[in-house]
Write a protein that holds these residues in place. Sequence first.
Motif, mmCIF file in Angstrom:
data_model
loop_
_atom_site.group_PDB
_atom_site.id
_atom_site.type_symbol
_atom_site.label_atom_id
_atom_site.label_comp_id
_atom_site.label_asym_id
_atom_site.label_seq_id
_atom_site.Cartn_x
_atom_site.Cartn_y
_atom_site.Cartn_z
ATOM 1 N N ASP A 1 14.038 12.605 -1.222
ATOM 2 C CA ASP A 1 13.057 13.585 -1.682
ATOM 3 C C ASP A 1 11.695 13.138 -1.164
ATOM 4 O O ASP A 1 11.198 12.087 -1.555
ATOM 5 N N PRO A 2 11.060 13.920 -0.272
ATOM 6 C CA PRO A 2 9.772 13.492 0.302
ATOM 7 C C PRO A 2 8.647 13.422 -0.721
ATOM 8 O O PRO A 2 7.588 12.870 -0.428
ATOM 9 N N ASP A 3 8.894 13.970 -1.915
ATOM 10 C CA ASP A 3 7.863 13.939 -2.960
ATOM 11 C C ASP A 3 8.177 12.924 -4.060
ATOM 12 O O ASP A 3 7.513 12.903 -5.106
ATOM 13 N N GLU A 4 9.173 12.056 -3.821
ATOM 14 C CA GLU A 4 9.517 11.001 -4.781
ATOM 15 C C GLU A 4 8.713 9.734 -4.444
ATOM 16 O O GLU A 4 8.789 9.225 -3.320
ATOM 17 N N PRO A 5 7.918 9.213 -5.393
ATOM 18 C CA PRO A 5 7.137 7.999 -5.104
ATOM 19 C C PRO A 5 8.044 6.815 -4.762
ATOM 20 O O PRO A 5 9.108 6.642 -5.353
ATOM 21 N N LEU A 6 7.611 6.008 -3.799
ATOM 22 C CA LEU A 6 8.369 4.826 -3.414
ATOM 23 C C LEU A 6 8.240 3.745 -4.479
ATOM 24 O O LEU A 6 7.167 3.541 -5.050
ATOM 25 N N LYS A 7 9.345 3.044 -4.725
ATOM 26 C CA LYS A 7 9.359 1.972 -5.719
ATOM 27 C C LYS A 7 9.314 0.614 -5.028
ATOM 28 O O LYS A 7 9.857 0.431 -3.940
ATOM 29 N N ALA B 1 16.873 6.232 5.186
ATOM 30 C CA ALA B 1 17.529 6.046 3.890
ATOM 31 C C ALA B 1 16.658 5.193 2.980
ATOM 32 O O ALA B 1 15.793 4.440 3.446
ATOM 33 N N VAL B 2 16.895 5.342 1.686
ATOM 34 C CA VAL B 2 16.260 4.503 0.663
ATOM 35 C C VAL B 2 17.373 3.873 -0.160
ATOM 36 O O VAL B 2 18.307 4.562 -0.593
ATOM 37 N N LYS B 3 17.292 2.550 -0.362
ATOM 38 C CA LYS B 3 18.308 1.853 -1.149
ATOM 39 C C LYS B 3 17.813 1.644 -2.576
ATOM 40 O O LYS B 3 16.655 1.272 -2.785
ATOM 41 N N GLU B 4 18.685 1.886 -3.543
ATOM 42 C CA GLU B 4 18.374 1.612 -4.943
ATOM 43 C C GLU B 4 19.630 1.062 -5.605
ATOM 44 O O GLU B 4 20.646 1.759 -5.689
ATOM 45 N N GLU C 1 0.818 -1.221 0.000
ATOM 46 C CA GLU C 1 0.000 0.000 0.000
ATOM 47 C C GLU C 1 0.854 1.275 0.000
ATOM 48 O O GLU C 1 0.335 2.375 -0.193
ATOM 49 N N TRP C 2 2.164 1.151 0.214
ATOM 50 C CA TRP C 2 3.041 2.326 0.178
ATOM 51 C C TRP C 2 3.566 2.613 -1.226
ATOM 52 O O TRP C 2 3.948 3.746 -1.527
ATOM 53 N N ILE C 3 3.611 1.604 -2.068
ATOM 54 C CA ILE C 3 4.253 1.729 -3.385
ATOM 55 C C ILE C 3 3.513 2.753 -4.254
ATOM 56 O O ILE C 3 2.279 2.744 -4.334
ATOM 57 N N GLY C 4 4.299 3.645 -4.859
ATOM 58 C CA GLY C 4 3.722 4.685 -5.712
ATOM 59 C C GLY C 4 3.319 5.940 -4.966
ATOM 60 O O GLY C 4 2.950 6.936 -5.587
ATOM 61 N N LYS C 5 3.407 5.900 -3.641
ATOM 62 C CA LYS C 5 3.096 7.074 -2.835
ATOM 63 C C LYS C 5 4.387 7.693 -2.308
ATOM 64 O O LYS C 5 5.418 7.029 -2.200
ATOM 65 N N THR C 6 4.331 8.945 -1.967
ATOM 66 C CA THR C 6 5.515 9.640 -1.467
ATOM 67 C C THR C 6 5.565 9.573 0.058
ATOM 68 O O THR C 6 4.553 9.310 0.722
ATOM 69 N N LEU C 7 6.745 9.839 0.598
ATOM 70 C CA LEU C 7 6.880 9.871 2.049
ATOM 71 C C LEU C 7 6.015 10.963 2.657
ATOM 72 O O LEU C 7 5.470 10.809 3.756
ATOM 73 N N ARG C 8 5.857 12.057 1.922
ATOM 74 C CA ARG C 8 5.006 13.143 2.418
ATOM 75 C C ARG C 8 3.548 12.683 2.502
ATOM 76 O O ARG C 8 2.845 12.958 3.481
ATOM 77 N N GLU C 9 3.101 11.975 1.469
ATOM 78 C CA GLU C 9 1.721 11.483 1.463
ATOM 79 C C GLU C 9 1.492 10.452 2.568
ATOM 80 O O GLU C 9 0.450 10.451 3.238
#
Length: 214
Positions: free
Chosen positions: A190-196, A178-181, A157-165
Motif C-alpha cells: 500500500d503506497p499510503d502505508e507508513p514504513l515501520k 516487497a516489504v517484510k513483516e 528519515e524514511w520511517i513513518g513516511k509512505t512510499l508515495r511521500e
Amino acid sequence: MKKSFAVIGLGRFGRSIAMELSKLGADVMVIDNDEEKINRMSDYVTCALNIDVCDTDALSNAGISNMDAVIVAMADYLEPSIMSVITAKDMGVPLVIAKARDHITGGIYDKIGADKVVFPERESGKRVSRQLMCADFLEFFELSDSVSLIELMPKKEWIGKTLRELNLRRDYKINVIAVKEDDDVNVVMDPDEPLKADCPLIITVKKVDMKRLM
C-alpha cells in the motif's frame, strides 16, 4: 563524511574487498609485506603500505586506529593474522573483521577479540564490502552485472513516511518490490502505508546508483 578502512593482506579476498570499497567511495588503506602486491594496488586505493604486519609499531604509525574498520585478510598466515587482530583491537578500532580458512581458526579469532569472522567460501569480498559501507544492508544478491537485489532496513528519515511521500524511485533510483513483516513478504504494498522501523524493504537498484543508499 567518507568511511575509512584498512585491508591487511592482499590475497584475492583482500584485493576484492579493497577494490570494491574504493569503487563505493571509501578511503582505503592496504597493507602487505609483498612490495609487488602493494605496487599493483597503489593506483586504486587511497594509501598502499609495504610494512611487516607483525610490527605493531609500524601498524600503529600507519594510522589504523583512525579507521572505521580493519579487515585482516590473511587466512593462510595465522601468526600475522592474530597479531594484526590483537593490535587493531588494542588500538581501539571499532570493527575488526578476520578472514578464516576454517572453523578452528575462526574460533581463535573469536577468542582474541575479532568482531566478525568471515569465510571466503561463503561470503565474497564484494558482499562484505557493501555490508561495511551500509550497515542497513541485511542481504545482497547480484541479479546481473548491473543490477542488485538488496534487503535493507528503512533509513531513519524514511520511517513513518509512505512510499508515495518518499518517492524513492525518483530520489534514490530504487524500486521497492516487497516489504517484510515478521515472516510475511508483502509484494502488494500500500503506497499510503507508513514504513515501520522494524520492517525491512526488498529493493532492486542499479549498481551505479548504490552510493545513494550509503
